[in-house]
Scaffold this motif. Structure first.
Motif, short mmCIF file in Angstrom:
data_model
loop_
_atom_site.label_atom_id
_atom_site.label_comp_id
_atom_site.label_asym_id
_atom_site.label_seq_id
_atom_site.Cartn_x
_atom_site.Cartn_y
_atom_site.Cartn_z
N GLY A 157 0.76 -1.25 0.20
CA GLY A 157 -0.11 -0.19 0.05
C GLY A 157 0.73 1.29 0.01
N PHE A 158 2.25 1.35 0.09
CA PHE A 158 3.11 2.30 0.10
C PHE A 158 2.67 3.00 -1.31
N ARG A 159 2.69 4.28 -1.45
CA ARG A 159 2.69 5.04 -2.75
C ARG A 159 3.82 6.12 -2.66
N GLU A 160 4.17 6.26 -4.03
CA GLU A 160 5.40 7.12 -4.23
C GLU A 160 4.99 8.61 -4.13
N CYS A 161 5.93 9.38 -3.37
CA CYS A 161 5.62 10.79 -3.04
C CYS A 161 6.92 11.50 -3.71
N GLY A 162 7.62 11.08 -4.10
CA GLY A 162 8.97 11.71 -4.72
C GLY A 162 9.99 10.88 -4.99
N TRP A 163 11.20 11.18 -5.43
CA TRP A 163 12.34 10.68 -5.93
C TRP A 163 13.29 11.56 -6.03
N ARG A 164 14.46 10.91 -5.83
CA ARG A 164 15.83 11.73 -5.85
C ARG A 164 16.77 11.07 -7.02
N LYS A 165 17.14 12.01 -7.91
CA LYS A 165 17.80 11.39 -9.07
C LYS A 165 19.09 11.24 -8.90
N ARG A 166 19.91 10.35 -9.23
CA ARG A 166 21.23 10.15 -8.98
C ARG A 166 21.66 10.42 -7.54
N PHE A 167 21.07 9.68 -6.69
CA PHE A 167 21.14 10.10 -5.19
C PHE A 167 22.38 9.39 -4.54
N PHE B 155 22.71 5.81 -8.72
CA PHE B 155 21.46 5.17 -8.15
C PHE B 155 20.38 6.06 -7.89
N ASP B 156 19.11 5.88 -8.36
CA ASP B 156 17.92 6.74 -8.32
C ASP B 156 17.36 6.34 -6.87
#
Length: 173
Positions: free
Chosen positions: A143-153, A161-162
């Protein structure tokens, strides 16, 4: 697997936790924010203290096969008063010989239930590398939902790796 037990680690189980945690960092160096080399040098890992104290809001849930710790999943409640409704899921790991047997699912389910039993907690957050497809599928299934991401973290061995940021709200609100 039928005979796997899932529960919070007890105050006497910090050594077992340390062993499995270091194994996870060594086996999957690109999956975690900490490195094996750095963590093994510490006299105690941060969660060893929480386990030994029996901390009610910062804990590790373990999966046990005949008393042997085979998987871990941690929860950390944010301490700033403004962030009290939130906590983070961390250090999810199942030993390779037990992967693909729904142990991660049950470990995660138990950890989520323990976390949402904490008074005032409304949201669980986590961070996962985008390239970890089975982990991402498991979190979405729960049930987790994406709320953002970090490119080239992370940059590891010259590769980038993102990272995805996911959240789960109490009662999926």
């Amino acid at each position: 697997m039928e005979n796997i037990a899932y529960r919070r680690l007890q105050t006497t189980e910090s050594d077992a936790y340390r062993s499995v945690r270091l194994e996870s960092l060594q086996a999957y160096p690109n999956s975690f924010g900490s490195s094996y080399e750095e963590q093994k040098q510490r006299a105690k890992l941060a969660f060893e203290y929480y386990i030994e104290q029996g901390h009610p809001e910062n804990f590790i849930v373990g999966a046990f096969d005949q008393g042997q710790l085979i998987g871990i999943c941690g929860f950390y409640r944010l301490s700033d008063p403004r962030s009290q409704p939130r906590g983070e899921l961390i250090q999810m790991y199942v030993k390779p010989s037990y992967q693909g047997k729904q142990i991660g699912f049950h470990l995660l389910k138990t950890t989520i239930a323990e976390a949402f039993a904490i008074r005032g907690l409304e949201q669980i957050e986590l961070q996962v590398m985008l390239n970890l497809k089975p982990a991402n599928k498991l979190y979405e299934r729960m049930g987790f939902r994406e709320c953002g991401w970090r490119k080239r973290f992370y940059q590891i061995d010259g590769g980038y790796f993102d990272q995805r940021l996911l959240l789960l709200r109490l009662n999926n609100q």
